[in-house]
Design a protein around this motif. Structure first.
Motif, PDB file in Angstrom:
ATOM      1  N   HIS A 245       0.929  -0.894   0.325  1.00 40.32           N
ATOM      2  CA  HIS A 245      -0.069  -0.103   0.000  1.00 40.32           C
ATOM      3  C   HIS A 245       0.836   1.316   0.184  1.00 40.32           C
ATOM      4  O   HIS A 245       0.290   2.220  -0.436  1.00 40.32           O
ATOM      5  CB  HIS A 245      -0.942  -0.224   1.055  1.00 40.32           C
ATOM      6  CG  HIS A 245      -2.033  -0.818   1.220  1.00 40.32           C
ATOM      7  ND1 HIS A 245      -2.688  -0.815   1.710  1.00 40.32           N
ATOM      8  CD2 HIS A 245      -2.258  -1.534   0.216  1.00 40.32           C
ATOM      9  CE1 HIS A 245      -3.681  -1.611   1.936  1.00 40.32           C
ATOM     10  NE2 HIS A 245      -3.806  -2.134   0.459  1.00 40.32           N
ATOM     11  N   THR A 246       2.190   1.221   0.883  1.00 36.47           N
ATOM     12  CA  THR A 246       2.511   2.714   1.326  1.00 36.47           C
ATOM     13  C   THR A 246       3.430   2.905  -0.229  1.00 36.47           C
ATOM     14  O   THR A 246       3.636   3.745  -0.770  1.00 36.47           O
ATOM     15  CB  THR A 246       3.725   2.417   2.159  1.00 36.47           C
ATOM     16  OG1 THR A 246       3.010   1.588   3.673  1.00 36.47           O
ATOM     17  CG2 THR A 246       4.537   3.864   2.455  1.00 36.47           C
ATOM     18  N   LYS A 247       4.018   1.544  -0.640  1.00 38.42           N
ATOM     19  CA  LYS A 247       4.863   1.747  -2.064  1.00 38.42           C
ATOM     20  C   LYS A 247       3.358   2.034  -3.388  1.00 38.42           C
ATOM     21  O   LYS A 247       3.922   3.371  -4.218  1.00 38.42           O
ATOM     22  CB  LYS A 247       5.106   0.197  -2.731  1.00 38.42           C
ATOM     23  CG  LYS A 247       6.647  -0.248  -1.944  1.00 38.42           C
ATOM     24  CD  LYS A 247       6.908  -1.098  -2.319  1.00 38.42           C
ATOM     25  CE  LYS A 247       8.058  -1.618  -1.509  1.00 38.42           C
ATOM     26  NZ  LYS A 247       8.582  -2.601  -2.603  1.00 38.42           N
ATOM     27  N   ALA A 248       2.588   1.962  -3.159  1.00 35.45           N
ATOM     28  CA  ALA A 248       1.475   2.621  -4.151  1.00 35.45           C
ATOM     29  C   ALA A 248       1.110   3.578  -3.945  1.00 35.45           C
ATOM     30  O   ALA A 248       0.899   4.046  -4.866  1.00 35.45           O
ATOM     31  CB  ALA A 248       0.063   1.843  -4.531  1.00 35.45           C
ATOM     32  N   MET A 249       0.801   4.023  -2.766  1.00 33.18           N
ATOM     33  CA  MET A 249       0.209   5.179  -2.025  1.00 33.18           C
ATOM     34  C   MET A 249       1.302   6.364  -2.906  1.00 33.18           C
ATOM     35  O   MET A 249       0.756   7.299  -3.714  1.00 33.18           O
ATOM     36  CB  MET A 249       0.103   5.605  -0.919  1.00 33.18           C
ATOM     37  CG  MET A 249      -1.369   4.948  -0.731  1.00 33.18           C
ATOM     38  SD  MET A 249      -2.080   5.297   1.320  1.00 33.18           S
ATOM     39  CE  MET A 249      -0.322   4.468   2.019  1.00 33.18           C
ATOM     40  N   ILE A 250       2.459   6.019  -2.397  1.00 31.51           N
ATOM     41  CA  ILE A 250       3.892   6.435  -3.006  1.00 31.51           C
ATOM     42  C   ILE A 250       3.811   6.943  -4.564  1.00 31.51           C
ATOM     43  O   ILE A 250       4.456   7.606  -5.192  1.00 31.51           O
ATOM     44  CB  ILE A 250       5.075   6.222  -2.698  1.00 31.51           C
ATOM     45  CG1 ILE A 250       5.351   6.737  -0.869  1.00 31.51           C
ATOM     46  CG2 ILE A 250       6.767   7.143  -2.802  1.00 31.51           C
ATOM     47  CD1 ILE A 250       6.283   5.707  -0.219  1.00 31.51           C
ATOM     48  N   GLU A 251       4.152   5.907  -4.918  1.00 34.73           N
ATOM     49  CA  GLU A 251       4.099   5.645  -6.226  1.00 34.73           C
ATOM     50  C   GLU A 251       3.136   6.314  -7.674  1.00 34.73           C
ATOM     51  O   GLU A 251       3.658   6.807  -8.007  1.00 34.73           O
ATOM     52  CB  GLU A 251       4.274   3.697  -7.595  1.00 34.73           C
ATOM     53  CG  GLU A 251       4.844   4.410  -8.087  1.00 34.73           C
ATOM     54  CD  GLU A 251       6.093   4.750  -8.817  1.00 34.73           C
ATOM     55  OE1 GLU A 251       6.498   5.331  -9.439  1.00 34.73           O
ATOM     56  OE2 GLU A 251       6.973   5.020  -7.764  1.00 34.73           O
ATOM     57  N   ASN A 252       2.119   6.503  -6.695  1.00 33.80           N
ATOM     58  CA  ASN A 252       0.444   6.895  -7.869  1.00 33.80           C
ATOM     59  C   ASN A 252       0.568   8.308  -6.842  1.00 33.80           C
ATOM     60  O   ASN A 252      -0.997   8.541  -7.319  1.00 33.80           O
ATOM     61  CB  ASN A 252      -0.277   6.041  -7.665  1.00 33.80           C
ATOM     62  CG  ASN A 252      -0.112   4.564  -8.286  1.00 33.80           C
ATOM     63  OD1 ASN A 252      -0.273   4.588  -9.808  1.00 33.80           O
ATOM     64  ND2 ASN A 252      -0.052   3.374  -7.727  1.00 33.80           N
ATOM     65  N   ALA A 253       1.077   8.522  -5.892  1.00 33.17           N
ATOM     66  CA  ALA A 253       0.394  10.025  -5.335  1.00 33.17           C
ATOM     67  C   ALA A 253       0.244  11.157  -6.873  1.00 33.17           C
ATOM     68  O   ALA A 253       2.144  10.882  -7.336  1.00 33.17           O
ATOM     69  CB  ALA A 253       1.532  10.478  -4.422  1.00 33.17           C
ATOM     70  N   ALA A 254      -0.160  12.225  -6.982  1.00 32.92           N
ATOM     71  CA  ALA A 254      -0.314  13.687  -7.046  1.00 32.92           C
ATOM     72  C   ALA A 254       0.815  13.884  -7.526  1.00 32.92           C
ATOM     73  O   ALA A 254       1.476  14.588  -8.334  1.00 32.92           O
ATOM     74  CB  ALA A 254      -2.000  13.868  -7.029  1.00 32.92           C
ATOM     75  N   ASP A 255       1.422  14.053  -5.595  1.00 36.20           N
ATOM     76  CA  ASP A 255       2.073  14.727  -5.896  1.00 36.20           C
ATOM     77  C   ASP A 255       3.790  14.468  -6.003  1.00 36.20           C
ATOM     78  O   ASP A 255       3.931  12.615  -5.620  1.00 36.20           O
ATOM     79  CB  ASP A 255       2.479  15.854  -4.124  1.00 36.20           C
ATOM     80  CG  ASP A 255       1.246  16.519  -4.564  1.00 36.20           C
ATOM     81  OD1 ASP A 255       0.744  17.379  -5.001  1.00 36.20           O
ATOM     82  OD2 ASP A 255       0.182  16.739  -3.016  1.00 36.20           O
TER      83      ASP A 255
END
Length: 811
Positions: A245-255
């Motif tokens: 999840h963390t990697k996905a959120m970091i990778e797909n974050a808009a910022d």
């Protein structure tokens, strides 16, 4: 021992068991030896006492007989015993009778050791005496051989020690072997099963444990391990999910997200940051942030990064340099400590669009979207800052307001697009006035303003400078403007407020300039005025007038009066509808006062529509009552603002249809100045009006600028000679000449003429002499309300003259 204890559990247990067995065996043997030695010592005492008892009596008798040989034999027999070291026999006087020592023998024990081990074993002494006869024969002393005795003791006890040690070692071996099969081997099997265990698989109990240890501590240990393994698998699964999840959120974050190590080197970059920085994470890895920053922004950001405290997030704005282009970014900085390592996370947001929007909003807030000039807010702020900067300045500054004359007429008639183009043309033409000390702004609508700073320190000189500036502006405005396909003539009125220091507030200065502007408009437009204190009262009265006019328009507080129009036979040919306004406090207010105000504040269109509706409604009633002849004309004044309205022609047609009044009964009076704005559009609209059958007249003819030039093109029926020429007709030859010229020109063009302002018989007689046969004025009748008009003028005028009959112009 250290090496042994670092081995396997079995070896540790075996070594410890061996040492414990040896120690316990030694302790047990030592106790047994000690007890055996105590028993042996007692036995030695008994043996020596028995030995003395055997030789006591023979030695006593030998001493009594003084038989040394026999005594020596007894001593020698004692010395043959290994446990006797020496023997000594003393007579009754204490002198040595006989004695001797045992032969020398070698022992494995030294004297010192023997003395220490048998320290409590001393020499044996016995007194020699005879009972018959009673005789004290002396004393026998026997010294034991301690080395022999201790050797015998040790020899006797060593077998015990060896036996006990062998027995304990065998026991220790059996215990270790039992421990191995009972504990070590099952633990080894359990360990092997754990080592072969794969992630997320179940922990099975080995067969040996299942048979013998399912319910004991090892079984409980296995169950505990199984529970821990299940929890570990669950935690591992959750951790993997959380990590994913963390990697996905970091990778797909808009910022954009970047992570820095303790040395502020980049160790993580997500896709958004790669896209934003136009660079791959592999190229950014372990690079310094300085390479990403615009040179001017790095120093401040580096200081912020250096002073950032742990767990105290901070948001900053800075500028990155991406392929030579500055990129404004907003960064959320967060420094934290994980496993004794300090890391810094950067949440990076591209704010270039926001900055552009802010700049656009700022431009919208401070600049006019049409002319691109600064707006009212900009000029107001500049004026406020000027007052703050020059609180005690001796230099005068000025605010000049400019208003385009009759701009609303142009805007309403030609459309807002043309109006906007005209505003842009004015702004462009006045751009030459923009200097370092001049702020040129559009205040709204057709109103502009100039802020002139530090004009001078002499009031009189400053007023001259401001007047010269105003003349330049008015001259520029008078030049022909191109707006679309139209060439437009326009003028401007200007008003100025001069000030210095901070004697007045921003609001007061702007109000003074506005007041001066209104004074300029009241003075006839295309002029300039400087604010004087006495103007304020006029301005206040103007505001009162506007408020009252709004109220009167909303509640229809106007009235229509009708003034007769006659011919040279004193017969009625029609009437002019004249608006009257009776205020509750001031009484009747002249149309010359409120009509210009209505035009400026945009009420004239609504008022004009009411006038037409009311006049046609009244004419319709008179026609129905037989009080109005079909050949009479009702003259209705049309404001230039109203005439130029796009909906004016449909409104006229709608009113005619609504009241069912013949179009030939209607005469619309327009001013010639209206034609200056857009002749082509005006001509088309006039032809369309004529097509309805409505008559057209030029009102106040002779007061405009271009009547002779355009008169031949106009589809008009009648000219109204302005009363200013008629009033002084008898005294002023110039006015007479003008009237004669107008009549002659009208005859040549086939246009009728009516003179207004005829107040005396002399005026009537002179006009008739010069062949002007249609009149309007107080001599024929004052404006009256509808009922009074009918009573006074209609009942006695049954004849309708031909208004367009040929006119005799012979003089």
């Amino acid at each position: 021992m250290g090496v042994a204890l670092s081995k396997s559990l079995f070896i540790k247990q075996a070594v410890l068991t061996f040492f414990l067995a040896v120690i316990l065996s030694l302790i047990s043997s030592s106790i047994q030896i000690y007890e055996g030695m105590q028993s042996q010592k007692t036995q030695i005492d008994n043996n020596f006492n028995e030995l003395i008892a055997v030789v006591e009596k023979p030695l006593a008798e030998a001493v009594f007989r003084l038989d040394t040989d026999f005594a020596q034999q007894q001593v020698d027999s004692l010395l043959q015993i290994p446990s006797v070291a020496s023997v000594e026999v003393l007579d009754e006087m204490g002198n040595l009778f006989v004695g001797g020592q045992s032969p020398k023998r070698s022992f494995s024990v030294s004297y010192q050791t023997a003395d220490q081990l048998l320290s409590d074993l001393q020499s044996y002494e016995r007194s020699l005496h005879l009972s018959a006869p009673v005789f004290e024969a002396g004393k026998l002393t026997i010294v034991p051989e301690k080395r022999y005795l201790i050797t015998q003791l040790l020899s006797d006890q060593s077998s015990i020690l060896i036996y006990n040690l062998a027995k304990d070692l065998v026991l220790a071996f059996l215990v270790s072997l039992f421990f191995y099969f009972l504990v070590t081997y099952p633990l080894t099997r359990l360990t092997e099963s754990l080592s072969e265990l794969k992630a997320k698989s179940s922990l099975l109990l080995p067969a040996s444990l299942s048979r013998f240890h399912q319910s004991d501590e090892l079984g409980h240990l296995h169950a505990t391990f199984a529970q821990l393994w299940k929890k570990l698998n669950t935690a591992l699964s959750d951790l993997e999910r959380s990590d994913a999840h963390t990697k996905a959120m970091i990778e797909n974050a808009a910022d954009g997200i970047m992570l820095l190590n303790e040395c502020n080197r980049i160790i993580l970059v997500n896709s958004a940051a790669e896209y934003m920085l136009k660079n791959k994470s592999t190229h950014l890895y372990l690079h310094s942030l300085e390479a990403l920053h615009a040179p001017a922004s790095w120093h401040k950001f580096a200081e912020t990064l250096e002073t950032l405290q742990i767990n105290q997030p901070l948001t900053v704005e800075t500028v990155y340099r991406v392929h030579g282009i500055d990129l404004p970014v907003e960064i959320r900085l967060a420094k934290f400590k994980i496993q004794d390592k300090v890391e810094t996370m950067l949440l990076i947001r591209d704010v270039s669009k926001r900055k552009a929007t802010e700049a656009h909003i700022h431009h919208l807030a401070y600049y006019d979207p049409i002319t691109k000039l600064p707006n009212r807010q900009y000029l107001t702020d500049e004026l406020s800052e000027l007052l703050e900067r020059q609180q005690h300045s001796v230099n005068y500054s000025a605010v000049v307001f400019m208003d385009l004359d009759r701009f609303k007429t142009i805007n309403d008639s030609l459309g807002h697009s043309v109006g906007d183009q005209l505003l842009c043309a004015v702004a462009s033409q006045l751009s030459f006035l923009k200097e370092d000390n001049v702020v040129f702004a559009r205040m709204g609508g057709d109103e502009f303003a100039f802020l002139l700073t530090c004009v001078g320190n002499n009031r009189e000189t400053v007023e001259k400078s401001v007047c010269g500036f105003a003349q330049s502006v008015m001259y520029a405005c008078q030049q022909v403007k191109k707006a679309g396909h139209h060439e437009i003539h326009i003028t401007a009125s200007l008003g100025a407020a001069i000030f210095k220091g901070k004697e007045f507030s921003t609001e007061v200065i702007l109000k003074q300039a506005d007041t001066a502007l209104y004074r300029a408009k009241e003075s006839g437009r295309n002029t300039f005025a400087i604010y004087r204190a006495e103007m304020q009262a006029v301005s206040d009265a103007r505001l009162v007038m506007e408020k009252a006019l709004h109220h009167a328009t909303e509640f229809k507080l106007f009235e229509l009066y009708y003034q007769p129009q006659s011919d040279d036979k004193n017969e009625l040919i029609g009437a002019e509808a004249l608006i009257r306004w009776k205020d509750g406090e001031k009484g009747f207010i002249s149309p010359a006062e409120f009509i210009p105000v209505a035009e400026e504040i945009g009420l004239i269109v609504e008022i004009g529509q009411w006038v037409m509706d009311e006049a046609l409604s009244q004419v319709a009633r008179w026609i129905k009552e037989g009080k109005w002849q079909p050949c009479w004309r009702i003259s209705i004044n049309v404001s230039p603002v109203q005439f130029q309205q796009t909906g004016f022609l449909p409104m006229v047609k709608a009113q005619l249809d609504k009241h069912d009044v013949p179009a030939s009964c209607v005469d619309l009076e327009i001013t010639e100045n209206m034609l200056l704005n857009d002749l082509a559009a005006s001509l088309k609209k006039m032809h369309d009006i004529k097509a309805l059958g409505v008559h057209l007249s030029i009102d106040d003819f002779g007061t405009g600028y271009s009547s002779l030039k355009y008169l031949k093109l106009l589809p008009i029926d009648r000219l109204k000679i302005d009363q200013s020429f008629v009033r002084d007709l008898l005294e002023d030859k110039s006015d007479e000449a003008i009237v004669l010229a107008v009549i002659a020109m009208a005859k040549a063009l086939g246009i009728g003429v009516i003179a207004e302002g005829v107040e005396t018989w002399s005026h009537h007689d002179r006009l008739r002499e010069i062949n002007c046969v249609f009149y309007q004025g107080y001599y024929y009748g004052r404006p009256l309300p509808p009922a009074e008009f009918i009573t006074a003028f209609v009942d006695n005028h049954p004849v309708c003259p031909n208004l367009t009959a040929p006119i005799d112009t012979s003089i």
